[in-house]
Design an enzyme around this catalytic site. Structure first.
Site, PDB file in Angstrom:
ATOM      1  N   MET A 180       8.384  24.369   0.722  1.00  0.00           N
ATOM      2  CA  MET A 180       7.642  23.383  -0.055  1.00  0.00           C
ATOM      3  C   MET A 180       8.523  22.629  -1.040  1.00  0.00           C
ATOM      4  SD  MET A 180       4.159  23.839  -2.328  1.00  0.00           S
ATOM      5  CE  MET A 180       3.191  24.405  -0.925  1.00  0.00           C
TER       6      MET A 180
ATOM      7  N   ARG B 240     -10.558  -0.453  15.719  1.00  0.00           N
ATOM      8  CA  ARG B 240     -10.637   0.252  14.448  1.00  0.00           C
ATOM      9  C   ARG B 240     -11.618  -0.544  13.596  1.00  0.00           C
ATOM     10  NH1 ARG B 240      -4.900   1.523  11.650  1.00  0.00           N
ATOM     11  NH2 ARG B 240      -5.264  -0.551  10.785  1.00  0.00           N
TER      12      ARG B 240
ATOM     13  N   LYS C 265       0.839  -1.198   0.000  1.00  0.00           N
ATOM     14  CA  LYS C 265       0.000   0.000   0.000  1.00  0.00           C
ATOM     15  C   LYS C 265       0.879   1.255   0.000  1.00  0.00           C
ATOM     16  CE  LYS C 265      -0.420  -0.036   5.060  1.00  0.00           C
ATOM     17  NZ  LYS C 265      -1.330   0.000   6.217  1.00  0.00           N
TER      18      LYS C 265
ATOM     19  N   TYR D 132      11.989  30.990   5.682  1.00  0.00           N
ATOM     20  CA  TYR D 132      10.776  31.625   6.190  1.00  0.00           C
ATOM     21  C   TYR D 132      10.839  31.735   7.719  1.00  0.00           C
ATOM     22  CZ  TYR D 132       8.599  30.933   1.601  1.00  0.00           C
ATOM     23  OH  TYR D 132       8.297  30.966   0.263  1.00  0.00           O
TER      24      TYR D 132
END
Length: 371
Positions: A311, A136, A36, A263
């Site tokens: 990013m 779950r 997965k 930043y």
């Protein structure tokens, strides 16, 4: 695609890890690699061959991932973890047609599958999942017998097996996991026994550390890709990480003492320094939480990340690598488990687990198979 980012995926390392896991299993125990999340970030296209050759079944999280496997040519058994109730009738019919094994945990899902089977023109193969303590997905043990009975009576369903999912098999203390396992076996007995069914419960940690939980099949994920499920196992295998992530320096500049970078200006250089720009960021899966604490390798020297990871770009300091230049390789993630920028060490720094570091690696990273 980010042309400056490349993940080398070692099929040799994966084969090595498969052999280690296989050596733990009895001859009749099946191996179900979990692929997965794009094979835990390694690239399903890149690893399908080596894992498929060793697999008795593959496991995915979603219907879309199962269909991707079929599109890539995998014709062997594949199980889907997500409960059938999460899929619409059309998707279920498509999966049933391709022979995927679905997960159910409620009687309502039998009705849902009955409708999908009309379109698929073949019975749905299913595993019933039992919730033995993860709280779950899954039917609780007290309701399992009635669900198994309903599945066996339905002409639309072929019951292939029962499974559960351990909550903390990676913990150093095992009583909770052993309790889950015992509850699962008790529930199986109350459902009419294991005859004709495939039973499975063990993930990587349980496969390595709790052989009694192997049953008919094990579902191994992180270990096949070369990462330890946890450092708390009694039996630590010499796994080989299969992924190495690199980029290139695209800019070098000298900055004076007192300059701030990134930043928020979260890092100020206490001395004159040389920095390099590396085109990788959190959009590629390199966590922002590694800002100011991680390092990358340049010419075999650890170069610290300076300022906030953005990013698409990260600044590293290369003052201690005076010959570093534009075009030099930057090792973002090392395949050496002892390296400061290994998956395990980056996970520690980021306050997370290796699974997340790997699974977050984005699809715009170029993945290349190496032996």
């Amino acid at each position: 695609m980010n042309e400056y980012l490349q993940a080398d995926i070692s099929t040799g390392a994966i084969r090595h890890n498969i052999d280690l896991i296989r050596n733990l299993l009895a001859e009749d125990v099946r191996l179900c690699p979990v692929v997965k999340a794009n094979a835990y970030g390694h690239g399903i296209e890149q690893v399908l061959g080596v894992l498929g050759d060793a697999a008795d079944m593959l496991a995915v999280a979603t219907g879309a991932e199962a269909m991707e496997l079929r599109g890539l040519g995998w014709q062997g058994p594949v199980m889907v973890f997500i409960t059938a109730a999460a899929l619409d009738t059309g998707s279920l019919a498509e999966l049933i047609t391709t022979g995927a094994t679905l997960t159910i945990s409620s009687i309502d899902e039998i009705t849902l599958l009955t409708e999908a089977v009309r379109n698929a023109h073949r019975p749905a193969e299913v595993f019933i999942k039992l919730d033995t303590g993860l709280t779950r997905n899954g039917v609780t043990p007290d309701k399992a017998a009635s669900l198994v009975s309903a599945a066996r009576e339905s002409e639309s369903i072929r019951l292939a097996g029962l499974y559960t999912h351990f909550a903390r098999p990676d913990a150093s203390d095992k009583p909770f996991t052993i309790g889950q396992f015992d509850n699962f076996i008790k529930a199986v007995d109350e459902c009419g026994g294991r005859s004709g069914l495939v039973l499975h419960a063990a993930n990587s940690a349980a496969t390595i550390d709790l052989p009694r939980t192997h049953l008919d099949m094990v579902r191994t994920g992180i270990s096949l890709y070369g990462c330890q499920p946890t450092e708390d196992l009694d039996n630590i295998l010499p796994l080989k990480p299969a992924l190495r992530l690199t980029s290139r320096i695209v800019l070098v500049k000298d900055v004076p003492a007192g300059s701030a970078t990134g930043y928020g200006s979260t890092y100020t250089f206490p001395r004159a320094a040389r920095v390099a720009l590396v085109p990788v960021g959190y959009a590629d899966g390199y966590p922002r939480s590694l800002s100011n604490i991680a390092s990358m390798g340049v010419r075999e020297i650890d170069c610290p990340v300076r300022g906030r990871i953005s990013m698409d770009q990260t600044i590293i300091e290369i003052t201690d690598v005076p010959k570093a230049a534009v075009g030099d390789e930057v090792e973002i993630i090392s395949a050496d488990p002892a390296a400061s920028n290994s998956v395990a060490n980056l996970a520690r720094l980021a306050g997370t687990i290796p699974y997340e570091i790997l699974a977050r690696l984005g699809r715009r990273i170029k993945r290349v198979v190496v032996d």
